[in-house]
Write an enzyme that holds these catalytic residues in place. Sequence first.
Site, PDB file in Angstrom:
ATOM      1  N   GLU A 163       9.735  -8.036 -31.441  1.00  0.00           N
ATOM      2  CA  GLU A 163      10.675  -8.619 -32.405  1.00  0.00           C
ATOM      3  C   GLU A 163       9.970  -8.818 -33.752  1.00  0.00           C
ATOM      4  O   GLU A 163       8.910  -9.430 -33.822  1.00  0.00           O
ATOM      5  CB  GLU A 163      11.197  -9.964 -31.899  1.00  0.00           C
ATOM      6  CG  GLU A 163      12.278 -10.510 -32.801  1.00  0.00           C
ATOM      7  CD  GLU A 163      12.913 -11.797 -32.280  1.00  0.00           C
ATOM      8  OE1 GLU A 163      12.168 -12.721 -31.917  1.00  0.00           O
ATOM      9  OE2 GLU A 163      14.151 -11.866 -32.245  1.00  0.00           O
ATOM     10  N   LYS A 184      15.596 -32.198 -34.043  1.00  0.00           N
ATOM     11  CA  LYS A 184      14.594 -31.759 -35.027  1.00  0.00           C
ATOM     12  C   LYS A 184      15.025 -30.421 -35.608  1.00  0.00           C
ATOM     13  O   LYS A 184      14.992 -29.401 -34.941  1.00  0.00           O
ATOM     14  CB  LYS A 184      13.210 -31.605 -34.404  1.00  0.00           C
ATOM     15  CG  LYS A 184      12.155 -31.411 -35.498  1.00  0.00           C
ATOM     16  CD  LYS A 184      10.840 -30.905 -35.007  1.00  0.00           C
ATOM     17  CE  LYS A 184      10.694 -29.416 -35.098  1.00  0.00           C
ATOM     18  NZ  LYS A 184      10.788 -28.812 -36.445  1.00  0.00           N
ATOM     19  N   CYS A 197      18.625 -13.512 -34.179  1.00  0.00           N
ATOM     20  CA  CYS A 197      18.201 -13.091 -32.831  1.00  0.00           C
ATOM     21  C   CYS A 197      19.017 -11.891 -32.415  1.00  0.00           C
ATOM     22  O   CYS A 197      18.598 -11.104 -31.586  1.00  0.00           O
ATOM     23  CB  CYS A 197      18.434 -14.158 -31.794  1.00  0.00           C
ATOM     24  SG  CYS A 197      18.198 -15.800 -32.334  1.00  0.00           S
ATOM     25  N   GLU A 208      16.686 -20.117 -25.813  1.00  0.00           N
ATOM     26  CA  GLU A 208      17.316 -18.980 -26.489  1.00  0.00           C
ATOM     27  C   GLU A 208      16.238 -18.372 -27.372  1.00  0.00           C
ATOM     28  O   GLU A 208      15.805 -19.006 -28.336  1.00  0.00           O
ATOM     29  CB  GLU A 208      18.512 -19.501 -27.306  1.00  0.00           C
ATOM     30  CG  GLU A 208      19.465 -18.434 -27.719  1.00  0.00           C
ATOM     31  CD  GLU A 208      19.923 -17.620 -26.532  1.00  0.00           C
ATOM     32  OE1 GLU A 208      19.627 -16.421 -26.519  1.00  0.00           O
ATOM     33  OE2 GLU A 208      20.543 -18.188 -25.619  1.00  0.00           O
TER      34      GLU A 208
HETATM   35  C1  UN1 Z   1      21.110 -16.133 -33.915  1.00  0.00           C
HETATM   36  O1  UN1 Z   1      20.816 -15.084 -34.439  1.00  0.00           O
HETATM   37  O2  UN1 Z   1      20.241 -16.921 -33.561  1.00  0.00           O
HETATM   38  O3  UN1 Z   1      26.209 -13.470 -33.244  1.00  0.00           O
HETATM   39  C2  UN1 Z   1      22.507 -16.561 -33.720  1.00  0.00           C
HETATM   40  C3  UN1 Z   1      25.716 -13.791 -34.312  1.00  0.00           C
HETATM   41  C4  UN1 Z   1      25.888 -15.202 -34.812  1.00  0.00           C
HETATM   42  C5  UN1 Z   1      24.892 -16.090 -34.186  1.00  0.00           C
HETATM   43  C6  UN1 Z   1      23.498 -15.577 -34.243  1.00  0.00           C
HETATM   44  N1  UN1 Z   1      27.216 -15.664 -34.540  1.00  0.00           N
HETATM   45  O4  UN1 Z   1      25.078 -13.000 -34.980  1.00  0.00           O
END
Ligand code: UN1
Length: 497
Positions: free
Chosen positions: A382, A174, A283, A249
């Site tokens: 966040e 999804k 993230c 994650e």
């Molecule tokens: C994410 O922000 O969910 O290291 C992944 C990084 C990318 C991946 C980010 N290669 O910023």
Amino acid sequence: MKQFNNFIAGRWSAPDGGAYFENRNPANPSDVIGEFPLSGRAEVARAVESARRGFEAWRRWPAPARGDVLKRVGDIMTSRKEEIADAMTREMGKPLVETRGDVQEGIDTAYYASSEGRRLFGHTVPSELRNKWAMSFRRPIGVAGIICPFNFPLAIPTWKMFPALVCGNACVFKPAEDVPHTGTILVEILLEAGLPPEVIQLVHGMGETAGAAIVEHPDIPLISFTGSTETGRIVGETCGRMHKRLSLEMGGKNAQIVLDDADLDLALEGALWGAFGTTGQRCTATSRLILQSGIHDEFVGMLLAKTRSLKLGDGRKAGTDVGPLINEASRKKVERYVDIGVEDGADMLCGGRRAEEAGDGYFFQPTIFARVEPDHRIAQEEIFGPVLSVIRVRTVDEAFAVNNSVRYGLSSSVYTGSVNVAFRALNELDNGITYVNAPTIGAEAHLPFGGVKQTGNGHREGGWEVYEFYSETKVGYVDFSGTLQRAQIDNYAGSPT
Ligand code: UN1
């Protein structure tokens, strides 16, 4: 208007209730990309039934042959890189240079996964007994539920699905409801590369309905989820109750530390890219900047000048540095946090408002707060937008303590000229990833990716470690002595007297 469908049981099919949702360009919301199915339990149930059949056939393919399919996937993505990047920028907003990078991360993941089909190592170890071998090897698990976020519309689904597939699992996928088009393109590519159709099922829809139906389905024994810590908690509760294997994650509150002995020009480029790249919607984004007092004022001045010169706009137009936020709800959340920062007494140095001048999309000006205290909400929670909180510290120890004072632990970065401090940072910063003299973003596909504390639940994506998540270890003992050998009994003649 173009209507897209689910891919279930080997064919493209409309949702049961006939209801669709619109997918709009966040830089220009009057540009509708298409309509996508609103699916629920019935579609997920059919997808799982088919995926179980797909799994039974796919698990019997030799792993190198499964890897060969992923090799072709990498080749197709390479040849279509530009077109996929354009489609991705249209539905997600980040500039083309970044969506090309997103496709490249998918290509790298495909080639890594393809070669892993020829490894998937187990161990062969000596047995305690004569004429007996002992070994471990990997077995697939079943149907994997893959639930993805919007910010890396291609790369993140590939991180999850390619290892799952090479290990011999089937996938129910999804995509995030903001980026269903890129998800559809990825499934088309998997099919074109020769993946047996029942091994991949694409179910579009909302998290609360389609996503929940995947998490709660009893015949999906493993779930991989990337998203907010709040949703991750709900997913985790369900998976715990149902004894599912789960990889989470989730959030981050990543800091870049700049010490008095740092190369300030380098640190400046890193801070701009880390904080405002992807409009802060990674993230791994830099949302705290921890500055040592000796360089604080000078660095803030440099940062402010550069931030003011960033060009906001449509990511498909040349010269755009920063695209829009993904949707209006996201922009409202960023606005709320700006208000909170002001109320808590931080100094707003720039930004802090919608950028209507950039267009009709969900633009928001890159925002910097100074005089932020480590326990302020804008330094703890966040935000997932272009908001950077600057915190002043006096010593290295204080910088490290501030870095570690949040509930998240994805990435961190330290700019310093001292090799000793650099290695101390690797040891002492509570994060899954620490960069030295590089920004908090930019993880590479062949290394484990993930965070500590409330960012994750102990698993890693990427690299060699993710293959452990998508397979079970099986141990085999082969006794070719022709006699009954009793472990721990026959091999020890007697107790010491
Ligand atoms: C994410 O922000 O969910 O290291 C992944 C990084 C990318 C991946 C980010 N290669 O910023």
